[in-house]
Design an enzyme around this catalytic site. Structure first.
Site, PDB file in Angstrom:
ATOM      1  CG  ASP A 226      16.517   5.861   1.348  1.00 44.94           C
ATOM      2  OD1 ASP A 226      16.171   7.023   1.627  1.00 44.94           O
ATOM      3  OD2 ASP A 226      17.627   5.595   0.837  1.00 44.94           O
ATOM      4  CG  ASP A 250       1.275  -0.529   0.405  1.00 46.41           C
ATOM      5  OD1 ASP A 250       0.395  -0.859   1.222  1.00 46.41           O
ATOM      6  OD2 ASP A 250       1.831  -1.337  -0.369  1.00 46.41           O
ATOM      7  CG  ASP A 254       2.387  -3.458   5.599  1.00 47.46           C
ATOM      8  OD1 ASP A 254       1.309  -2.845   5.651  1.00 47.46           O
ATOM      9  OD2 ASP A 254       2.496  -4.600   5.098  1.00 47.46           O
TER      10      ASP A 254
HETATM   11  C1  IPM Z   1      -3.206  -1.625   1.794  1.00 47.96           C
HETATM   12  C2  IPM Z   1      -3.144  -2.832   0.912  1.00 47.96           C
HETATM   13  C3  IPM Z   1      -3.597  -2.445  -0.479  1.00 47.96           C
HETATM   14  C4  IPM Z   1      -2.636  -1.412  -1.029  1.00 47.96           C
HETATM   15  C5  IPM Z   1      -3.763  -3.623  -1.457  1.00 47.96           C
HETATM   16  C6  IPM Z   1      -4.704  -4.684  -0.912  1.00 47.96           C
HETATM   17  C7  IPM Z   1      -4.203  -3.167  -2.811  1.00 47.96           C
HETATM   18  O1  IPM Z   1      -1.868  -3.375   0.923  1.00 47.96           O
HETATM   19  O2  IPM Z   1      -4.299  -1.052   1.945  1.00 47.96           O
HETATM   20  O3  IPM Z   1      -2.185  -1.250   2.374  1.00 47.96           O
HETATM   21  O4  IPM Z   1      -1.585  -1.750  -1.593  1.00 47.96           O
HETATM   22  O5  IPM Z   1      -2.947  -0.223  -0.901  1.00 47.96           O
HETATM   23 MN    MN Z   2      -0.454  -2.364   2.280  1.00 46.47          MN
END
Ligand code: IPM
Ligand code: MN
Length: 370
Positions: A226, A250, A254
């Site tokens: 976090d 994940d 992002d």
């Molecule tokens: C990613 C995507 C995938 C994940 C999904 C589409 C399953 O968000 O590659 O980051 O969660 O790994």
């Molecule tokens: Mn993702």
């Protein structure tokens, strides 16, 4: 010249649109003796469900096993919101990752100079940024069992996901992290939640021991995931290689993507273990962005993450280092010239669609290759 066998899986939404721009690059490279790429194409995700009622077929899986590398577009969309969980579009991607044992997911977040102002953060925080989020990709809560929803019979249901990691899984991703760092700025930051999760306790312990045993020359830091997320937006340049589990990776990737200006910029490589005989790794390359159903079919998607994923493929699967460098340089040059898709548009720049962005990068790549 060796033949490079590629399986192309464009998928859903903007997947086919951005993949089309990579196909042009492959065709040009084949025509100009820069490689012998043999491509096959398959269905994955919702488009596969529509045709076969599964999100990837056994036949396509066999092709993926036989290929030197898989290029993957994107999957999913509201059209398939109500298909059964086991065959939802994302299941196809997860099966590819799991069955090919692609445990190491490299997500480099590099801020191109021309895009430092496209980030939601101040220019000085992101200018010159070059970090890698290394995400464990075949374990953790994505695949742990049990994974169930049970009807408790009293009007309540109970959902269970299982976060599970064995020593070897942590050790092998740790090894990739330290080896990557040695070729970069020699620093690894390991992120977990050892203050609330047993998997975090083991993760921390295994990373620490591996470091002591084999990688003392590399700097190792630990951060709680976090607070690590907070540090990624507060002072991203403190990092070099961030290694973390499947779910945290994940989320953190992002976040890292937005440091570079747009999710449309981030490529990724998913690698398996080196083969004992050939040293070759199974590999899948995909943009970090999803299928973006809201803009699909409009010709406005940014193809850069897909093209940069192909550059990673040239580098990691085929050792075509000069070609990979040129392709990345081509992307940077096009951005320098003020050519932008809508997601990275800036004052005074010229806005183009998917095809023109792809054409312009190809033209620049040709010039650099000459
Ligand atoms: C990613 C995507 C995938 C994940 C999904 C589409 C399953 O968000 O590659 O980051 O969660 O790994
Ligand atoms: Mn993702």
């Amino acid at each position: 010249m060796p033949t490079h066998k590629l399986l192309l899986l464009p998928g859903d939404g903007i997947g086919p649109e951005v993949m089309a721009e990579v196909k042009k690059l492959i065709a040009w490279m084949n025509a100009h003796g820069m490689g012998t790429f043999e491509t096959e194409e398959g269905l994955v995700g919702g488009s596969c469900y529509d045709a076969h009622k599964v999100s990837i077929t056994d036949a396509t899986m066999a092709k993926a096993h036989a290929a030197d590398a898989v290029l993957f577009g994107a999957v999913g969309g509201p059209k398939w919101d109500s298909v059964p969980y086991e065959v939802r579009p994302e299941a196809g991607l997860l099966r590819l990752r799991k069955d090919l044992a692609l445990y190491a997911n490299l997500r480099p977040a590099v801020t191109y100079p021309a895009l430092a102002d496209a980030s939601a953060l101040k220019r000085e925080l992101v200018e010159g940024l070059d970090i890698i989020i290394l995400r464990e990709l075949t374990g953790g809560v994505y695949f742990g069992e049990p994974k169930t929803i049970t009807d408790l019979g009293n009007g309540q249901k109970r959902a269970v996901d299982t976060q599970v990691y064995d020593t070897y899984e942590i050790e092998r991703i740790g090894r990739v992290a330290f080896e990557l760092a040695r070729k970069r700025k020699n620093k690894v930051t390991s992120m977990e939640k050892r203050n609330v999760m047993k998997t975090g306790v083991l993760w921390h312990e295994v990373m620490t021991q591996l470091h002591q045993r084999e990688f003392k020359d590399v700097t190792l830091e630990h951060q709680l995931a976090d607070s690590g997320g907070m540090q990624l937006v507060k002072n991203p340049k403190q990092f070099d290689v961030v290694v973390t589990d499947n779910l945290f990776g994940d989320m953190l990737s992002d976040i890292a993507a937005m440091l570079t200006g747009s999710l449309g910029m981030l490529p990724s490589a998913s690698l398996g273990a080196p083969d004992g005989k050939t040293g070759k790794r199974k590999a899948l390359y995909e943009p970090v962005h999803g299928s973006a159903p809201d803009i699909a079919g409009k010709g406005i998607a940014n193809p850069i993450a897909m093209i940069a994923s192909f550059a990673m493929c040239l580098r990691y699967s085929f050792n075509l280092v000069k070609e990979a460098d040129d392709l990345e340089k081509a992307i940077a040059n096009v951005l320098d010239k003020g050519i932008r898709t809508g997601d990275i548009m800036a004052d005074g720049a010229r806005q183009v669609g998917t095809v023109e962005m792809g054409d312009t990068i190809l033209a620049e790549f040709k010039t650099l290759s000459a």
